[in-house]
Design a protein around this motif. Sequence first.
Motif, PDB file in Angstrom:
ATOM      1  N   PRO A 310      -1.917  13.966  20.237  1.00 18.82           N
ATOM      2  CA  PRO A 310      -1.017  12.704  20.615  1.00 18.82           C
ATOM      3  C   PRO A 310      -1.645  11.443  20.433  1.00 18.82           C
ATOM      4  CG  PRO A 310      -1.875  13.857  22.315  1.00 18.82           C
ATOM      5  CD  PRO A 310      -2.144  14.682  21.185  1.00 18.82           C
ATOM      6  N   ARG A 311      -3.070  11.426  20.592  1.00 16.80           N
ATOM      7  CA  ARG A 311      -3.642   9.901  20.369  1.00 16.80           C
ATOM      8  C   ARG A 311      -5.193  10.171  19.841  1.00 16.80           C
ATOM      9  NH1 ARG A 311      -6.967  11.150  24.483  1.00 16.80           N
ATOM     10  NH2 ARG A 311      -6.274  12.149  26.323  1.00 16.80           N
ATOM     11  N   LEU A 312      -5.939   9.124  19.740  1.00 11.57           N
ATOM     12  CA  LEU A 312      -7.583   9.332  19.402  1.00 11.57           C
ATOM     13  C   LEU A 312      -8.197   9.757  20.728  1.00 11.57           C
ATOM     14  CD1 LEU A 312      -7.694   6.340  16.976  1.00 11.57           C
ATOM     15  CD2 LEU A 312      -8.075   8.763  16.360  1.00 11.57           C
ATOM     16  N   PRO A 313      -9.361  10.220  20.514  1.00 13.82           N
ATOM     17  CA  PRO A 313     -10.055  10.928  21.871  1.00 13.82           C
ATOM     18  C   PRO A 313     -10.392   9.998  22.844  1.00 13.82           C
ATOM     19  CG  PRO A 313     -10.922  11.911  19.611  1.00 13.82           C
ATOM     20  CD  PRO A 313     -10.109  10.650  19.197  1.00 13.82           C
ATOM     21  N   SER A 314     -10.887  10.197  23.993  1.00 20.42           N
ATOM     22  CA  SER A 314     -11.085   9.218  24.784  1.00 20.42           C
ATOM     23  C   SER A 314     -12.751   9.236  25.329  1.00 20.42           C
ATOM     24  CB  SER A 314     -10.260   9.488  26.318  1.00 20.42           C
ATOM     25  OG  SER A 314     -10.633  10.543  26.903  1.00 20.42           O
ATOM     26  N   PHE A 347     -11.348  22.663  18.669  1.00 22.63           N
ATOM     27  CA  PHE A 347     -10.451  24.121  18.922  1.00 22.63           C
ATOM     28  C   PHE A 347     -10.504  24.382  20.059  1.00 22.63           C
ATOM     29  CE2 PHE A 347     -12.159  24.427  14.195  1.00 22.63           C
ATOM     30  CZ  PHE A 347     -11.138  24.499  13.665  1.00 22.63           C
ATOM     31  N   ALA A 348     -10.993  23.741  20.945  1.00 19.38           N
ATOM     32  CA  ALA A 348     -11.206  23.695  22.542  1.00 19.38           C
ATOM     33  C   ALA A 348     -10.654  22.550  23.233  1.00 19.38           C
ATOM     34  CB  ALA A 348     -12.452  24.348  22.997  1.00 19.38           C
ATOM     35  N   ASP A 349      -9.894  22.802  24.189  1.00 15.81           N
ATOM     36  CA  ASP A 349      -9.366  21.511  24.993  1.00 15.81           C
ATOM     37  C   ASP A 349     -10.659  20.693  25.577  1.00 15.81           C
ATOM     38  OD1 ASP A 349      -8.446  19.956  27.029  1.00 15.81           O
ATOM     39  OD2 ASP A 349      -6.455  21.152  26.848  1.00 15.81           O
ATOM     40  N   PRO A 350     -10.515  19.293  25.188  1.00 16.98           N
ATOM     41  CA  PRO A 350     -11.628  18.635  25.663  1.00 16.98           C
ATOM     42  C   PRO A 350     -11.390  18.102  27.183  1.00 16.98           C
ATOM     43  CG  PRO A 350      -9.955  17.196  24.584  1.00 16.98           C
ATOM     44  CD  PRO A 350      -9.477  18.585  24.351  1.00 16.98           C
ATOM     45  N   ARG A 351     -10.723  18.866  27.870  1.00 15.53           N
ATOM     46  CA  ARG A 351     -10.540  18.513  29.132  1.00 15.53           C
ATOM     47  C   ARG A 351     -10.946  19.852  30.160  1.00 15.53           C
ATOM     48  NH1 ARG A 351      -4.504  16.558  28.704  1.00 15.53           N
ATOM     49  NH2 ARG A 351      -4.720  18.306  27.486  1.00 15.53           N
ATOM     50  N   THR A 352     -10.694  21.034  29.507  1.00 21.32           N
ATOM     51  CA  THR A 352     -10.959  22.136  30.223  1.00 21.32           C
ATOM     52  C   THR A 352     -12.118  23.117  29.323  1.00 21.32           C
ATOM     53  OG1 THR A 352      -9.384  23.482  28.925  1.00 21.32           O
ATOM     54  CG2 THR A 352      -8.498  22.172  31.029  1.00 21.32           C
ATOM     55  N   ALA A 353     -12.053  22.834  28.030  1.00 16.66           N
ATOM     56  CA  ALA A 353     -13.127  23.645  27.053  1.00 16.66           C
ATOM     57  C   ALA A 353     -12.497  25.197  26.875  1.00 16.66           C
ATOM     58  CB  ALA A 353     -14.655  23.693  27.648  1.00 16.66           C
ATOM     59  N   ILE A 354     -11.384  25.308  27.137  1.00 19.14           N
ATOM     60  CA  ILE A 354     -10.644  26.570  26.663  1.00 19.14           C
ATOM     61  C   ILE A 354     -10.064  26.260  25.323  1.00 19.14           C
ATOM     62  CG2 ILE A 354      -8.563  28.101  27.363  1.00 19.14           C
ATOM     63  CD1 ILE A 354     -11.118  28.110  29.350  1.00 19.14           C
ATOM     64  N   GLN A 359      -3.640  22.609  19.385  1.00 19.42           N
ATOM     65  CA  GLN A 359      -4.039  21.531  19.610  1.00 19.42           C
ATOM     66  C   GLN A 359      -5.228  20.927  18.754  1.00 19.42           C
ATOM     67  OE1 GLN A 359      -2.202  19.313  22.199  1.00 19.42           O
ATOM     68  NE2 GLN A 359      -0.871  20.838  21.462  1.00 19.42           N
ATOM     69  N   SER A 360      -5.411  19.529  18.495  1.00 17.13           N
ATOM     70  CA  SER A 360      -6.501  19.355  17.647  1.00 17.13           C
ATOM     71  C   SER A 360      -7.343  18.434  18.527  1.00 17.13           C
ATOM     72  CB  SER A 360      -6.283  18.789  16.362  1.00 17.13           C
ATOM     73  OG  SER A 360      -5.834  19.891  15.615  1.00 17.13           O
ATOM     74  N   GLY A 361      -8.530  18.372  19.240  1.00 17.30           N
ATOM     75  CA  GLY A 361      -9.205  17.508  19.816  1.00 17.30           C
ATOM     76  C   GLY A 361     -10.404  17.049  19.188  1.00 17.30           C
ATOM     77  N   LEU A 362     -11.053  16.001  19.620  1.00 14.80           N
ATOM     78  CA  LEU A 362     -12.136  15.390  19.280  1.00 14.80           C
ATOM     79  C   LEU A 362     -12.400  15.641  17.946  1.00 14.80           C
ATOM     80  CD1 LEU A 362     -14.769  16.598  22.116  1.00 14.80           C
ATOM     81  CD2 LEU A 362     -13.452  14.285  21.961  1.00 14.80           C
TER      82      LEU A 362
END
Length: 455
Positions: A310-314, A347-354, A359-362
């Motif tokens: 949805p957006r660039l990483p925070s 490959f893991a959620d950058p808020r939970t590490a699951i 999704q694509s994070g960081l």
Amino acid sequence: MLLFAMGFLLVILQPSSGQFPRACANTESLLRKECCPPWDGDGSPCGELSSRGFCQNILLSQAPLGPQFPFSGVDDREDWPSVFYNRTCICEGNFMGFNCGECKFGFSGLNCTERRLRTRRNIFQLTISEKDRFLAYLNLAKNTPSQDYVIATGTYIQMNNGSNPMFRNINVYDLFVWMHYYASRDTLLGGSNVWRDIDFAHEAPGFLPWHRVFLLLWEREIQKITGDENFTIPYWDWRDAEDCVVCTDEYMGGRHPTNPNLLSPASFFSSWQVICTRSEEYNSREALCNATSEGPILRNPGNNDKSRTPRLPSSAEVEFCLSLTQYESGPMDKMANYSFRNTLEGFADPRTAISNISQSGLHNALHIYMNGSMSQVQGSANDPIFVLHHTFVDSIFEQWLRRHRPMLEVYPAANAPIGHNRENYMVPFIPLYRNGEFFKPSRELGYDYEYLQEP
């Protein structure tokens, strides 16, 4: 244009670091399975007469691998580089290189005894002349043939087990694009069969050390072809960015006025041709990418699949990632939970590490956000934003190393996916580097980050 002209006049052809050494890309070397070229300084293999190194048998890791690759003996990259060579130069002391003709990262001088620390800086904190010089160096690399390295255009079997060498010349920039492709390409199993669940540079523990070596070698190549020994790759700090702020004609190329998928004609990057982007075509032909031009760089930042990214990483997501104490966990692939590596890779959620591969994070988020050449793994290095992005990813890795001070034993010795164990040699680098050798602070490798420097 004067800057570009000066750049070309500065070309210094010296030994480089990369893929297949030209001196070993011949029938004799392949049939002998030996890559021990002479060092120009004394004319002896590996500089042996000067005690720089020796031609020795390669010692391969015998540690067991994970179950992700259920084959053996079908891919040239297995037990790298033994399919091609089982004897290479093993360098002594602070010497390095395919013929031991260079200094290890972080050392310089005639006998490689002088320590050297370079600083990588934020691209937006460079002066206009420093920024223009960086862009000129990129263009120079795209237009300078690699003197000492060539790429393989066929598999070892297609080379008739070495008696029919298949190599070609390549420019310095595209050499690195090709290496990134080669490390992540599919395994050809014969006919139309391929195995896609294999990657020697991603989706496993080696992701961060592999890209660290890749950037160090890339940086060194630029230093050589320009004669600028102080050059370092700048980084783009993308935390909390609203959009692609480097996507302007002053920096990495703005948007084309009539075609949103292309770069602005005012940027010289718009004339660059990409290579190694047609994986399905190579697979159907049972062929390797041979570095043929495949069209312009594609980029349409922000018009990506918002449900995936949805957006660039925070900043908060980066900080959460840095708080994770485990470097690696579980299956040590993209399904790993609470893994710093898997969370930073994206490959893991950058808020939970699951793990959440929908999704694509960081790190992955940047690639998807760019919505073009950057968004396809094998050819992503075609877009020069790649190096700015990965330099910042490396800086996050560096923060984690400084914060948690892990022992080398934290990096998995066994049961990681193929090529990713601690003692495995990284594909496709010659000279050889083991994953574990780059699981240490950057200052030991001769570089630091401006925003991480301690007073």
